[in-house]
Design a protein around this motif. Structure first.
Motif, PDB file in Angstrom:
ATOM      1  N   VAL A 174       0.818  -1.210   0.000  1.00 37.09           N
ATOM      2  CA  VAL A 174       0.000   0.000   0.000  1.00 37.09           C
ATOM      3  C   VAL A 174       0.856   1.267   0.000  1.00 37.09           C
ATOM      4  O   VAL A 174       0.404   2.331  -0.438  1.00 37.09           O
ATOM      5  N   TYR A 175       2.098   1.165   0.463  1.00 39.94           N
ATOM      6  CA  TYR A 175       2.979   2.341   0.446  1.00 39.94           C
ATOM      7  C   TYR A 175       3.793   2.449  -0.839  1.00 39.94           C
ATOM      8  O   TYR A 175       4.505   3.430  -1.040  1.00 39.94           O
ATOM      9  N   ASP A 176       3.697   1.473  -1.703  1.00 43.03           N
ATOM     10  CA  ASP A 176       4.409   1.516  -2.977  1.00 43.03           C
ATOM     11  C   ASP A 176       3.859   2.672  -3.812  1.00 43.03           C
ATOM     12  O   ASP A 176       2.638   2.787  -3.998  1.00 43.03           O
ATOM     13  N   PRO A 177       4.703   3.562  -4.303  1.00 43.80           N
ATOM     14  CA  PRO A 177       4.208   4.701  -5.086  1.00 43.80           C
ATOM     15  C   PRO A 177       3.480   4.290  -6.358  1.00 43.80           C
ATOM     16  O   PRO A 177       2.749   5.097  -6.953  1.00 43.80           O
ATOM     17  N   ARG A 178       3.647   3.043  -6.789  1.00 43.08           N
ATOM     18  CA  ARG A 178       2.954   2.569  -7.985  1.00 43.08           C
ATOM     19  C   ARG A 178       1.605   1.927  -7.666  1.00 43.08           C
ATOM     20  O   ARG A 178       0.873   1.528  -8.583  1.00 43.08           O
ATOM     21  N   CYS A 179       1.272   1.815  -6.379  1.00 46.28           N
ATOM     22  CA  CYS A 179       0.014   1.184  -5.987  1.00 46.28           C
ATOM     23  C   CYS A 179      -1.156   2.109  -6.316  1.00 46.28           C
ATOM     24  O   CYS A 179      -1.235   3.234  -5.819  1.00 46.28           O
ATOM     25  N   GLU A 180      -2.078   1.640  -7.143  1.00 47.90           N
ATOM     26  CA  GLU A 180      -3.244   2.421  -7.529  1.00 47.90           C
ATOM     27  C   GLU A 180      -4.569   1.742  -7.193  1.00 47.90           C
ATOM     28  O   GLU A 180      -5.625   2.373  -7.258  1.00 47.90           O
ATOM     29  N   LEU A 181      -4.522   0.464  -6.825  1.00 46.31           N
ATOM     30  CA  LEU A 181      -5.740  -0.317  -6.647  1.00 46.31           C
ATOM     31  C   LEU A 181      -5.757  -1.007  -5.289  1.00 46.31           C
ATOM     32  O   LEU A 181      -4.778  -1.637  -4.893  1.00 46.31           O
ATOM     33  N   LEU A 182      -6.890  -0.869  -4.579  1.00 44.82           N
ATOM     34  CA  LEU A 182      -7.113  -1.593  -3.342  1.00 44.82           C
ATOM     35  C   LEU A 182      -8.303  -2.524  -3.537  1.00 44.82           C
ATOM     36  O   LEU A 182      -9.353  -2.094  -4.016  1.00 44.82           O
ATOM     37  N   LEU A 183      -8.145  -3.792  -3.197  1.00 44.96           N
ATOM     38  CA  LEU A 183      -9.280  -4.700  -3.116  1.00 44.96           C
ATOM     39  C   LEU A 183      -9.633  -4.824  -1.644  1.00 44.96           C
ATOM     40  O   LEU A 183      -8.827  -5.294  -0.838  1.00 44.96           O
ATOM     41  N   VAL A 184     -10.825  -4.374  -1.283  1.00 45.14           N
ATOM     42  CA  VAL A 184     -11.229  -4.277   0.114  1.00 45.14           C
ATOM     43  C   VAL A 184     -12.300  -5.310   0.420  1.00 45.14           C
ATOM     44  O   VAL A 184     -13.304  -5.416  -0.290  1.00 45.14           O
ATOM     45  N   MET A 185     -12.090  -6.075   1.484  1.00 43.03           N
ATOM     46  CA  MET A 185     -13.081  -7.039   1.952  1.00 43.03           C
ATOM     47  C   MET A 185     -13.784  -6.471   3.174  1.00 43.03           C
ATOM     48  O   MET A 185     -13.145  -6.043   4.134  1.00 43.03           O
ATOM     49  N   GLY A 186     -15.108  -6.430   3.121  1.00 46.60           N
ATOM     50  CA  GLY A 186     -15.897  -5.940   4.241  1.00 46.60           C
ATOM     51  C   GLY A 186     -17.253  -6.603   4.245  1.00 46.60           C
ATOM     52  O   GLY A 186     -17.509  -7.544   3.491  1.00 46.60           O
ATOM     53  N   SER A 199     -18.309  -9.008   1.343  1.00 51.26           N
ATOM     54  CA  SER A 199     -18.185  -8.690  -0.079  1.00 51.26           C
ATOM     55  C   SER A 199     -16.787  -8.139  -0.337  1.00 51.26           C
ATOM     56  O   SER A 199     -16.093  -7.703   0.590  1.00 51.26           O
ATOM     57  N   THR A 200     -16.362  -8.173  -1.583  1.00 52.39           N
ATOM     58  CA  THR A 200     -15.068  -7.608  -1.998  1.00 52.39           C
ATOM     59  C   THR A 200     -15.325  -6.528  -3.032  1.00 52.39           C
ATOM     60  O   THR A 200     -16.091  -6.739  -3.980  1.00 52.39           O
ATOM     61  N   ILE A 201     -14.686  -5.395  -2.853  1.00 46.09           N
ATOM     62  CA  ILE A 201     -14.970  -4.248  -3.713  1.00 46.09           C
ATOM     63  C   ILE A 201     -13.674  -3.577  -4.160  1.00 46.09           C
ATOM     64  O   ILE A 201     -12.667  -3.580  -3.437  1.00 46.09           O
ATOM     65  N   ILE A 202     -13.705  -3.033  -5.364  1.00 41.71           N
ATOM     66  CA  ILE A 202     -12.561  -2.321  -5.944  1.00 41.71           C
ATOM     67  C   ILE A 202     -12.584  -0.873  -5.467  1.00 41.71           C
ATOM     68  O   ILE A 202     -13.592  -0.175  -5.617  1.00 41.71           O
ATOM     69  N   VAL A 203     -11.453  -0.429  -4.909  1.00 39.42           N
ATOM     70  CA  VAL A 203     -11.345   0.947  -4.435  1.00 39.42           C
ATOM     71  C   VAL A 203     -10.061   1.565  -4.997  1.00 39.42           C
ATOM     72  O   VAL A 203      -8.963   1.144  -4.631  1.00 39.42           O
TER      73      VAL A 203
END
Length: 411
Positions: A174-186, A199-203
């Motif tokens: 998540v701290y990688d400067p190239r990181c643009e996508l989070l897959l979040v489970m909630g 559910s899993t959602i694209i953030v």
């Protein structure tokens, strides 16, 4: 089970080994020095993008996706991928060079298996091209997320959007400067049956409401430039079309993601352990304290022999797990996946420990990769579920199968 490598796999192994000999091993020490320099925190070493471009041009790219994924796959099975991942595992950053590193591999599998065409076009293709990186947000600091059903992050629909609130940690990359996508489970429904609440959602990482609270050190290291972080999500809004597979499918997605991820870690651990043993053998042949080579000492020979046995045992179990995964899928192969997840990291840690001891003081400093291998193996005993959870589930399954399906032959 036939574990003889095909000519195709032997050819790929030779090409990967040649690439590593020419491009990766020579810069290993310089790479480590760069990423551990405090002045370079969260800075990607320029050589990484250069290496990725060379690997991609050479066709040494995206080996991890099984053949079932059609256009997104290089056409390899998990069994065929295993020896390739083992070779990459000999250097801790090598898998990224070939675009085969976690957590991107798991996230790409999720998008390839469950994503819509629009989600795949927007996110999967840039990941497959190595242009961006991603993170997977499941674990939470306030809950024991070894059981993924414990997550409390809320994903609530509000018209054409979902609103996300929660706190996550151990979000790798998540701290990688190239990181643009989070897959979040909630959770989208706290009152649904236990395994359909999630559910899993694209953030997208730049969505308002996302705060990187702090980086988390592992064994007192930041693991820059990727890092692991604690993340706060406050009223984060994303379109409804960002949900993956639909509401209530998050636990199913997590299990589908973590199965291959666990075995990929084990494949790399075999390579790291083999590297440790190789370095150990060279060292003990070179050193002769008190007028006698270390390689002639009985206790050292025992360490070498035990290490070779343990590596080969773990290698065969890894191949067996990969073969079963190919033939029957994640769910039916869960027993073999659990076994190798229990065995491989501990084995690698044990072998690295012996190699460090054989090297003396040199074994715990930056002059060899062995100390890093030891620390990484210790971390992998937590990654994708601690060993104790896998042992518990494996024992439960074993007892049920033994008592329920087999006659008990009393003496």
């Amino acid at each position: 089970m036939n574990f003889e490598h095909t000519d195709k796999v032997k050819g790929l192994m030779a090409r990967i080994e040649a690439f590593m000999q020419e491009h990766i091993y020579p810069i290993e020490a310089a790479y480590e020095e760069f990423v551990t320099d405090p002045a370079n925190l969260w800075v990607v070493p320029p050589v990484m993008e250069e290496l990725k471009a060379k690997a991609k041009a050479a066709g040494l790219w995206n080996f991890f996706l099984p053949e079932e994924y059609g256009e997104f796959s290089p056409g390899l099975t998990n069994l065929e991928y295993a020896p390739l991942a083992e070779l990459m595992g000999r250097v801790d950053f090598a898998s990224e060079v070939f675009n085969c590193s976690a957590p991107d591999t798991g996230n790409m599998e999720v998008l390839a298996r469950y994503g819509t065409p629009a989600q795949q076009e927007r996110w999967l293709r840039p990941l497959l091209d190595g242009k961006i990186r991603s993170a997977y947000l499941m674990t939470e600091p306030q809950k024991a997320c070894s059981d993924a059903t414990n997550v409390e992050c809320s994903i609530v629909r509000d018209g054409d959007e979902y609103v996300i609130n929660g706190r996550k940690w151990w979000a790798s990359s998540v701290y990688d400067p190239r990181c643009e996508l989070l897959l979040v489970m909630g959770k989208t429904d706290f009152d649904a049956p236990k395994y359909t609440q999630q559910s899993t959602i694209i953030v997208p990482k730049d969505t308002p409401g996302i705060t990187l609270v702090r980086p988390l050190k592992v064994m007192n290291h930041y693991h820059s430039p990727h890092g692991h972080g604690e993340v706060l999500l406050e009223n984060v809004r994303v379109p409804v079309e960002n949900i993956i597979l639909g509401e209530g499918r998050g636990f199913e997605i997590a299990q589908g993601r973590l199965g291959p991820g666990r075995i990929h870690h084990c494949m790399r651990q075999i390579g790291a352990a083999q590297r440790s043993l190789d370095l150990m053998c060279h060292r003990i042949e070179e050193r002769a304290p008190f007028g006698k080579k270390l390689s002639a000492q009985g206790s050292i020979r025992q360490d070498v022999a035990k290490s070779r046995c343990e590596i080969e045992q773990a290698r065969l179990l890894t191949l067996a797990a990969a073969d079963k995964l190919d033939k029957v899928g994640n769910k039916a192969a869960k027993d073999f996946i659990a076994m190798i997840k229990i065995v491989a990291p501990q084995m690698c840690q044990n072998v690295a420990d012996r190699a460090m001891q054989a090297h003396g003081g040199m074994g715990i400093c930056q002059d060899t990769p062995i100390a890093n291998i030891f620390a990484h193996a210790r971390m992998i005993r937590f990654t994708d579920g601690p060993c104790e959870v896998h042992m518990s589930q494996l024992a439960k399954q074993t007892i049920a199968e033994t008592v329920g399906n087999k006659p008990f032959l009393k003496q």
